[in-house]
Write a protein that holds these residues in place. Structure first.
Motif, short mmCIF file in Angstrom:
data_model
loop_
_atom_site.label_atom_id
_atom_site.label_comp_id
_atom_site.label_asym_id
_atom_site.label_seq_id
_atom_site.Cartn_x
_atom_site.Cartn_y
_atom_site.Cartn_z
N ASP A 1 78.09 55.61 64.46
CA ASP A 1 78.21 54.17 64.72
C ASP A 1 76.95 53.67 65.41
O ASP A 1 76.52 54.23 66.42
CB ASP A 1 79.44 53.90 65.58
CG ASP A 1 79.65 52.42 65.80
OD1 ASP A 1 79.10 51.89 66.78
OD2 ASP A 1 80.35 51.81 64.97
N ARG A 2 76.36 52.62 64.88
CA ARG A 2 75.11 52.06 65.40
C ARG A 2 75.26 51.61 66.86
O ARG A 2 74.36 51.78 67.66
CB ARG A 2 74.68 50.88 64.52
CG ARG A 2 73.35 50.29 64.85
CD ARG A 2 72.98 49.17 63.87
NE ARG A 2 73.17 49.49 62.48
CZ ARG A 2 72.29 50.15 61.73
NH1 ARG A 2 71.16 50.56 62.25
NH2 ARG A 2 72.54 50.38 60.46
N GLY A 3 76.39 51.04 67.22
CA GLY A 3 76.58 50.51 68.57
C GLY A 3 76.99 51.55 69.59
O GLY A 3 76.37 51.68 70.65
N THR A 4 78.02 52.32 69.28
CA THR A 4 78.56 53.27 70.25
C THR A 4 77.87 54.63 70.21
O THR A 4 77.99 55.41 71.15
CB THR A 4 80.06 53.51 70.02
OG1 THR A 4 80.23 54.14 68.73
CG2 THR A 4 80.85 52.22 70.10
N ARG A 5 77.20 54.91 69.10
CA ARG A 5 76.55 56.20 68.85
C ARG A 5 77.53 57.36 68.74
O ARG A 5 77.15 58.52 68.85
CB ARG A 5 75.48 56.48 69.89
CG ARG A 5 74.38 55.46 69.85
CD ARG A 5 73.22 55.83 70.70
NE ARG A 5 72.17 54.83 70.51
CZ ARG A 5 71.28 54.54 71.41
NH1 ARG A 5 71.27 55.16 72.56
NH2 ARG A 5 70.37 53.64 71.16
N PHE A 6 78.80 57.05 68.50
CA PHE A 6 79.79 58.09 68.25
C PHE A 6 79.83 58.38 66.76
O PHE A 6 79.66 57.48 65.94
CB PHE A 6 81.20 57.65 68.70
CG PHE A 6 81.38 57.64 70.18
CD1 PHE A 6 81.27 58.81 70.93
CD2 PHE A 6 81.67 56.45 70.84
CE1 PHE A 6 81.45 58.79 72.30
CE2 PHE A 6 81.85 56.43 72.22
CZ PHE A 6 81.73 57.60 72.95
N GLN A 7 80.10 59.65 66.43
CA GLN A 7 80.24 59.99 65.02
C GLN A 7 81.48 59.32 64.46
O GLN A 7 82.54 59.34 65.09
CB GLN A 7 80.32 61.51 64.83
CG GLN A 7 80.37 61.89 63.36
CD GLN A 7 80.23 63.38 63.13
OE1 GLN A 7 79.59 64.07 63.90
NE2 GLN A 7 80.82 63.86 62.06
N ARG A 8 81.35 58.71 63.29
CA ARG A 8 82.50 58.03 62.69
C ARG A 8 82.93 58.67 61.39
O ARG A 8 83.86 58.21 60.74
CB ARG A 8 82.22 56.55 62.51
CG ARG A 8 81.16 56.24 61.52
CD ARG A 8 81.03 54.80 61.10
NE ARG A 8 81.72 53.82 61.87
CZ ARG A 8 81.42 52.55 61.91
NH1 ARG A 8 80.43 52.10 61.20
NH2 ARG A 8 82.11 51.71 62.64
N GLY A 9 82.27 59.73 60.99
CA GLY A 9 82.64 60.43 59.77
C GLY A 9 81.45 61.16 59.18
O GLY A 9 80.40 61.27 59.80
N PHE A 10 81.65 61.67 57.98
CA PHE A 10 80.56 62.32 57.26
C PHE A 10 80.85 62.23 55.77
O PHE A 10 81.98 61.97 55.35
CB PHE A 10 80.37 63.77 57.71
CG PHE A 10 81.45 64.71 57.26
CD1 PHE A 10 81.30 65.44 56.10
CD2 PHE A 10 82.61 64.85 58.00
CE1 PHE A 10 82.31 66.31 55.68
CE2 PHE A 10 83.61 65.71 57.60
CZ PHE A 10 83.46 66.45 56.44
N VAL A 11 79.81 62.42 54.98
CA VAL A 11 79.96 62.45 53.54
C VAL A 11 79.34 63.74 53.01
O VAL A 11 78.44 64.32 53.62
CB VAL A 11 79.30 61.24 52.84
CG1 VAL A 11 79.97 59.94 53.24
CG2 VAL A 11 77.81 61.17 53.10
N ILE A 12 79.84 64.18 51.87
CA ILE A 12 79.25 65.29 51.14
C ILE A 12 78.60 64.68 49.91
O ILE A 12 79.27 64.00 49.11
CB ILE A 12 80.30 66.34 50.74
CG1 ILE A 12 80.97 66.90 52.00
CG2 ILE A 12 79.67 67.44 49.90
CD1 ILE A 12 82.15 67.82 51.72
N LEU A 13 77.30 64.88 49.79
CA LEU A 13 76.55 64.26 48.70
C LEU A 13 76.89 64.87 47.35
O LEU A 13 77.29 66.03 47.25
CB LEU A 13 75.05 64.39 48.96
CG LEU A 13 74.53 63.73 50.23
CD1 LEU A 13 73.05 64.01 50.41
CD2 LEU A 13 74.81 62.23 50.22
#
Length: 122
Positions: free
Chosen positions: A99-111
């Motif tokens: 997250d741009r604001g909180t800098r907490f991870q919000r997920g991930f993707v597998i390309l």
């Protein structure tokens, strides 16, 4: 803090908006044969198309990646955090979304595979 999940109708509208934005992004370009990897040194910038794809700009070519998993986590307020071991970004690599604001991870993707979209030469 309580987060409300989108209703199915909202999710569908968000997906349609993402598809429309992606269509505008690649308008006037021709799709090529998908590739498994792209060179990191060639990437000038990247852009998230919410709930749809990641677009990697290498100048004349845009490489569109529709993640195998986690595309619903893609959001324009996220920052892509990519950790690679070589000189390429490849299919099955994972990309964390922060997250741009909180800098907490919000997920991930597998390309998945990268589809090149190139402007015709004049």
């Amino acid at each position: 803090m309580l987060l409300a999940a989108p209703t199915p109708a909202e999710a569908q509208r968000n997906g349609q908006r993402g598809e429309a934005e992606l269509a505008r992004t690649v308008a006037g370009r021709t799709a090529g044969r998908p590739v498994n990897c792209i060179r990191l040194s060639a990437i000038r910038s990247s852009r998230i198309i919410s709930r749809t794809a990641i677009v990697y700009d290498t100048g004349r070519t845009l490489f569109v990646n529709r993640p195998r998993s986690g595309a619903s986590s893609l959001d324009s307020d996220s920052v892509l955090v990519t950790r690679t071991t070589g000189s390429q970004l490849c299919r099955l690599d994972t990309v964390r979304l922060v997250d741009r604001g909180t800098r907490f991870q919000r997920g991930f993707v597998i390309l998945d595979r990268f589809v090149p979209y190139t402007r015709p030469r004049r």
